[in-house]
Write an enzyme that holds these catalytic residues in place. Sequence first.
Site, mmCIF file in Angstrom:
data_model
loop_
_atom_site.group_PDB
_atom_site.id
_atom_site.type_symbol
_atom_site.label_atom_id
_atom_site.label_comp_id
_atom_site.label_asym_id
_atom_site.label_seq_id
_atom_site.Cartn_x
_atom_site.Cartn_y
_atom_site.Cartn_z
ATOM 1 N N PRO A 10 0.763 -1.099 -0.053
ATOM 2 C CA PRO A 10 -0.180 0.002 0.023
ATOM 3 C C PRO A 10 0.790 1.377 0.091
ATOM 4 C CG PRO A 10 -0.158 -1.217 2.082
ATOM 5 C CD PRO A 10 0.467 -1.922 1.360
ATOM 6 N N ASN A 11 0.494 2.222 -0.781
ATOM 7 C CA ASN A 11 0.975 3.669 -0.849
ATOM 8 C C ASN A 11 2.270 3.580 -1.831
ATOM 9 O OD1 ASN A 11 -1.341 4.689 0.721
ATOM 10 N ND2 ASN A 11 -0.546 3.845 2.510
ATOM 11 N N ARG A 18 4.869 11.157 -2.694
ATOM 12 C CA ARG A 18 4.496 11.408 -1.436
ATOM 13 C C ARG A 18 5.888 11.087 -0.325
ATOM 14 N NH1 ARG A 18 4.229 5.116 1.288
ATOM 15 N NH2 ARG A 18 3.884 6.442 3.192
ATOM 16 N N TYR A 23 10.965 9.110 1.123
ATOM 17 C CA TYR A 23 10.988 8.090 0.124
ATOM 18 C C TYR A 23 11.506 8.436 -1.281
ATOM 19 C CZ TYR A 23 7.648 5.965 3.094
ATOM 20 O OH TYR A 23 6.974 5.323 4.328
ATOM 21 N N ASN A 73 8.198 -5.433 -0.571
ATOM 22 C CA ASN A 73 7.988 -4.372 0.459
ATOM 23 C C ASN A 73 6.697 -4.306 0.576
ATOM 24 O OD1 ASN A 73 7.696 -1.886 1.639
ATOM 25 N ND2 ASN A 73 9.264 -0.731 0.493
ATOM 26 N N ALA A 76 2.994 -0.624 5.074
ATOM 27 C CA ALA A 76 2.354 -0.789 6.361
ATOM 28 C C ALA A 76 1.744 -2.231 6.684
ATOM 29 C CB ALA A 76 1.227 0.087 6.506
ATOM 30 N N HIS A 79 3.776 -4.569 9.222
ATOM 31 C CA HIS A 79 3.590 -4.544 10.512
ATOM 32 C C HIS A 79 2.141 -4.995 11.310
ATOM 33 C CE1 HIS A 79 6.916 -2.097 9.608
ATOM 34 N NE2 HIS A 79 6.201 -1.128 9.086
ATOM 35 N N ASP A 86 1.704 -15.415 6.856
ATOM 36 C CA ASP A 86 1.509 -16.972 6.522
ATOM 37 C C ASP A 86 1.632 -17.215 5.164
ATOM 38 O OD1 ASP A 86 0.945 -17.031 9.244
ATOM 39 O OD2 ASP A 86 -1.366 -17.106 8.855
ATOM 40 N N GLU A 97 12.361 -9.395 2.190
ATOM 41 C CA GLU A 97 11.810 -8.268 2.659
ATOM 42 C C GLU A 97 12.446 -7.099 2.604
ATOM 43 O OE1 GLU A 97 10.230 -6.225 7.034
ATOM 44 O OE2 GLU A 97 10.226 -8.817 6.709
ATOM 45 N N HIS A 99 12.717 -2.610 2.725
ATOM 46 C CA HIS A 99 12.168 -1.210 2.871
ATOM 47 C C HIS A 99 13.164 -0.093 2.705
ATOM 48 C CE1 HIS A 99 9.136 -3.258 5.424
ATOM 49 N NE2 HIS A 99 10.146 -4.138 6.001
ATOM 50 N N ILE A 100 12.325 0.934 2.000
ATOM 51 C CA ILE A 100 13.187 1.944 1.490
ATOM 52 C C ILE A 100 13.719 2.735 2.611
ATOM 53 C CG2 ILE A 100 12.923 4.191 0.486
ATOM 54 C CD1 ILE A 100 10.701 2.855 -1.087
ATOM 55 N N SER A 101 12.935 3.131 3.692
ATOM 56 C CA SER A 101 13.516 3.688 4.785
ATOM 57 C C SER A 101 14.097 2.811 5.824
ATOM 58 C CB SER A 101 12.183 4.492 5.577
ATOM 59 O OG SER A 101 11.598 3.834 6.125
ATOM 60 N N ARG A 106 12.302 5.010 12.870
ATOM 61 C CA ARG A 106 10.948 5.558 12.746
ATOM 62 C C ARG A 106 10.189 5.063 13.804
ATOM 63 N NH1 ARG A 106 8.659 4.951 6.741
ATOM 64 N NH2 ARG A 106 7.224 6.574 7.560
ATOM 65 N N ARG A 110 6.861 0.375 13.756
ATOM 66 C CA ARG A 110 7.487 -0.099 12.566
ATOM 67 C C ARG A 110 8.626 -1.121 12.914
ATOM 68 N NH1 ARG A 110 5.077 2.831 8.289
ATOM 69 N NH2 ARG A 110 4.510 4.991 8.782
#
Length: 140
Positions: A10-11, A18, A23, A73, A76, A79, A86, A97, A99-101, A106, A110
Amino acid sequence: MKNILIINGPNLNLLGIREKSIYGDQSFQVYFDSLKEDFEENVELSYFQSNIEGEIIDKIHEVGFEFDGIVINAGAYTHTSVAIGDAIAAVTSPVVEVHISNVYQREEFRHQSFLAKNCKGVICGFGLESYRLGILSFLR
């Protein structure tokens, strides 16, 4: 030739628009096109993005027994989604997995991942290059 799928949650369709301080200002499509060029001799890269948890799970099920790797990625959902964790556990394709940040710099919520336990590894904090590192982990 390795088949690797990148899944964004998402996002992440709003990358480049954004929260640029977190990001960056590059769209994912522009970055993905450069990844395809860089890896064209070794990797068949595919890309999927959804803001819907069930669609992400369906995509993991669809490719998770055929592809050589999945870079995810989950945004949200990392978390909050036991279900995506699963789904990763249920398939045979290895998953990284990303993540950009740096999620550990944070908000506290997170710092928890419902995916990591079922992943080959976790990469965070290298901007969009986190995806490249995830792909490289399948080639070495």
